[in-house]
Design a protein around this motif. Structure first.
Motif, short mmCIF file in Angstrom:
data_model
loop_
_atom_site.label_atom_id
_atom_site.label_comp_id
_atom_site.label_asym_id
_atom_site.label_seq_id
_atom_site.Cartn_x
_atom_site.Cartn_y
_atom_site.Cartn_z
N VAL A 38 -0.69 -12.04 -15.16
CA VAL A 38 0.76 -12.04 -15.10
C VAL A 38 1.16 -11.97 -13.62
CG1 VAL A 38 2.89 -10.86 -15.74
CG2 VAL A 38 0.95 -10.85 -17.31
N THR A 39 1.98 -12.92 -13.19
CA THR A 39 2.43 -12.96 -11.81
C THR A 39 3.95 -12.93 -11.76
OG1 THR A 39 0.49 -14.22 -11.07
CG2 THR A 39 2.44 -14.31 -9.67
N SER A 40 4.49 -12.02 -10.97
CA SER A 40 5.95 -11.94 -10.77
C SER A 40 6.25 -12.15 -9.30
CB SER A 40 6.48 -10.58 -11.22
OG SER A 40 6.29 -10.39 -12.61
N ILE A 41 7.25 -12.98 -9.03
CA ILE A 41 7.67 -13.26 -7.66
C ILE A 41 9.06 -12.68 -7.44
CG2 ILE A 41 8.13 -15.05 -5.95
CD1 ILE A 41 6.20 -16.85 -7.44
N TYR A 42 9.17 -11.80 -6.45
CA TYR A 42 10.44 -11.14 -6.13
C TYR A 42 10.95 -11.62 -4.78
CZ TYR A 42 8.75 -7.77 -9.64
OH TYR A 42 8.26 -7.18 -10.79
N GLY A 43 12.25 -11.50 -4.60
CA GLY A 43 12.85 -11.70 -3.30
C GLY A 43 13.33 -10.34 -2.80
N ALA A 44 12.92 -9.95 -1.60
CA ALA A 44 13.27 -8.63 -1.08
C ALA A 44 13.55 -8.72 0.41
CB ALA A 44 12.16 -7.62 -1.35
N ASN A 45 14.39 -7.80 0.90
CA ASN A 45 14.70 -7.74 2.32
C ASN A 45 13.69 -6.84 3.03
OD1 ASN A 45 16.75 -8.41 4.50
ND2 ASN A 45 16.77 -6.17 4.61
N ILE A 46 12.79 -7.46 3.80
CA ILE A 46 11.73 -6.73 4.49
C ILE A 46 11.77 -7.12 5.96
CG2 ILE A 46 9.24 -6.35 4.65
CD1 ILE A 46 9.04 -7.11 1.71
N GLY A 47 11.94 -6.13 6.83
CA GLY A 47 12.03 -6.42 8.25
C GLY A 47 13.24 -7.26 8.59
N ASP A 48 14.37 -7.02 7.87
CA ASP A 48 15.63 -7.73 8.10
C ASP A 48 15.55 -9.22 7.80
OD1 ASP A 48 16.99 -5.41 8.88
OD2 ASP A 48 16.29 -5.60 10.95
N LEU A 49 14.56 -9.63 7.02
CA LEU A 49 14.46 -11.02 6.58
C LEU A 49 14.21 -11.06 5.08
CD1 LEU A 49 12.24 -12.78 9.29
CD2 LEU A 49 14.69 -13.09 8.90
N MET A 132 7.38 -0.25 -2.31
CA MET A 132 7.18 -0.84 -1.00
C MET A 132 8.24 -0.28 -0.05
SD MET A 132 6.90 -4.91 -0.05
CE MET A 132 5.30 -5.05 -0.87
N VAL A 133 7.79 0.28 1.07
CA VAL A 133 8.68 0.93 2.02
C VAL A 133 8.59 0.24 3.37
CG1 VAL A 133 9.23 3.08 3.23
CG2 VAL A 133 8.50 3.15 0.84
N CYS A 134 9.76 -0.07 3.96
CA CYS A 134 9.83 -0.67 5.29
C CYS A 134 11.09 -0.16 6.00
CB CYS A 134 9.85 -2.19 5.20
SG CYS A 134 9.85 -3.04 6.79
N ASP A 135 10.97 0.17 7.26
CA ASP A 135 12.12 0.66 8.04
C ASP A 135 12.79 1.86 7.38
OD1 ASP A 135 11.77 -1.28 9.99
OD2 ASP A 135 13.10 -2.71 8.99
N GLU A 136 11.97 2.78 6.87
CA GLU A 136 12.47 4.02 6.27
C GLU A 136 13.30 3.78 5.01
OE1 GLU A 136 11.61 7.10 7.43
OE2 GLU A 136 10.29 5.95 8.74
N LYS A 137 13.12 2.61 4.38
CA LYS A 137 13.85 2.31 3.15
C LYS A 137 12.88 1.76 2.11
CE LYS A 137 16.65 -0.50 5.26
NZ LYS A 137 16.39 -0.22 6.68
N VAL A 138 13.15 2.10 0.83
CA VAL A 138 12.37 1.54 -0.28
C VAL A 138 12.97 0.18 -0.60
CG1 VAL A 138 11.64 1.84 -2.66
CG2 VAL A 138 11.85 3.84 -1.17
N VAL A 139 12.24 -0.87 -0.30
CA VAL A 139 12.79 -2.23 -0.46
C VAL A 139 12.46 -2.84 -1.81
CG1 VAL A 139 12.79 -2.66 2.01
CG2 VAL A 139 10.75 -3.23 0.68
N LEU A 140 11.45 -2.28 -2.51
CA LEU A 140 11.08 -2.82 -3.83
C LEU A 140 10.34 -1.76 -4.62
CD1 LEU A 140 10.73 -5.27 -5.80
CD2 LEU A 140 8.58 -5.76 -4.61
N VAL A 141 10.71 -1.60 -5.89
CA VAL A 141 9.98 -0.73 -6.82
C VAL A 141 9.65 -1.54 -8.05
CG1 VAL A 141 9.99 1.36 -8.21
CG2 VAL A 141 11.16 1.35 -6.00
N ILE A 142 8.37 -1.60 -8.41
CA ILE A 142 7.91 -2.26 -9.63
C ILE A 142 7.48 -1.16 -10.60
CG2 ILE A 142 6.24 -3.88 -10.61
CD1 ILE A 142 5.98 -5.11 -7.81
N GLY A 143 7.90 -1.27 -11.86
CA GLY A 143 7.54 -0.26 -12.85
C GLY A 143 8.74 0.54 -13.31
N ASP A 144 8.49 1.45 -14.26
CA ASP A 144 9.58 2.19 -14.90
C ASP A 144 9.74 3.61 -14.38
OD1 ASP A 144 7.15 3.01 -15.93
OD2 ASP A 144 7.92 3.38 -17.94
N MET A 145 9.03 3.97 -13.30
CA MET A 145 9.11 5.33 -12.77
C MET A 145 9.74 5.34 -11.38
SD MET A 145 5.36 6.68 -14.07
CE MET A 145 5.47 8.22 -13.17
#
Length: 295
Positions: A38-49, A132-145
């Motif tokens: 199973v592959t999921s592709i997300y779009g997220a803001n990482i490093g201001d991009l 996933m954490v970048c620049d002191e922010k959580v930019v992506l969470v996968i899962g139900d917790m």
């Protein structure tokens, strides 16, 4: 981005490699482990991009793993990947932290799979997180917790929400293929069942069922092995494309049918152009299912 195949308006998505060898239902060989993934592709803001993040769950008779990678929008060949072994005997590795570097930015990846529950899919069904954490922010969470992830990272969520762009799944079976996925907005997941009857060579048939309701019945697959229809699920139009040519004409021990589910009317699935220097094209969500028919 979406191209038509001859005979049907079927989006042109990457095809898996042909399989070899005899396989049992709901099981794949080590050489073709991609059939159980199973592959999921997300779009997220990482490093201001805006960047694409790919999360892949793979399972074979001898291994079970998870990998998450970040793509550079200006360099499609550049990937930064974190791999995690989910084999049961490695309990110590089921909670951990790794970091990767993306264009000079440090990205921390936290996970907790200690109480994770699985069903037939390589992807967990509950009780886990990957953050996933970048620049002191959580930019992506996968899962139900999510609450547990935020408590552990001690960071706040990014103000820019990530979005799920595409989910791709490989399932093995003989006549019945079952999956679960979101279709459209909201958190509700839908049960999808694809069933075929190919025992009568003169009149092969196929059914597509969503949440217990048969929404498509295709008779005489010899003439309609490729096609598409628009159905309505909870007042949301869903475009469904299929290509089951190999089910009928591939003589190998394992062949696959391709199904694509795209929420929205055809004219609403335009590409969203980003204003970034790299001019990223952001497609609307689609679910891609490879149904591997085994003997």
């Amino acid at each position: 981005m979406l191209k038509n195949l001859k005979g049907a308006a079927l989006p042109n998505v990457p095809r898996p490699p042909p399989s070899t060898g005899k396989q049992k239902e709901n099981q794949v060989t080590t050489d073709n482990a991609a059939q159980c993934s199973v592959t999921s592709i997300y779009g997220a803001n990482i490093g201001d991009l805006y960047r694409k993040v790919t999360a892949t769950w793979c399972k074979s008779p001898v291994s079970h793993s998870f990998a998450i990678s970040v793509e550079s929008p200006c360099d499609d060949q550049s990937h930064n990947t974190c791999k995690i072994d989910l084999n049961g005997w490695q309990f110590w590795g089921k909670k951990g932290l790794k970091n990767i570097e993306i264009d000079g930015e440090r990205v921390d990846i936290y996970w907790d799979f200690r109480e994770t529950k699985f069903n037939a899919s390589p992807e967990p069904c509950s009780d886990y997180y990957v953050a996933m954490v970048c620049d002191e922010k959580v930019v992506l969470v996968i899962g139900d917790m999510k609450k547990d992830a935020l408590k552990r990272t001690k960071k706040k969520l990014s103000l820019i929400d990530p979005n799920l762009l595409c989910k791709q799944e490989h399932i093995c079976g003989k006549r019945l293929f079952c999956s679960k996925t979101k279709l459209g907005e909201g958190i509700q997941e839908h049960d999808i069942i694809i069933e075929n009857c190919l025992s009568d060579p003169d009149d092969p048939e196929m059914w597509v069922t969503i949440d217990g309701t048969t929404i498509i019945r295709v008779m005489n697959l010899h003439w309609r092995f490729r096609g598409n229809e628009i159905v309505t699920v909870n007042k949301t139009p869903i475009q469904i494309f299929w290509d089951v040519h190999d089910w009928l004409y591939n003589k190998s021990s394992s062949s696959h049918g391709l199904f694509i589910f795209i929420p929205g009317e055809p004219d609403s699935n335009s590409i969203i152009n980003s204003d970034d220097d790299c001019n990223i094209n952001i497609p609307k969500f689609c679910y891609v299912l490879y149904a591997w028919k085994t003997e």
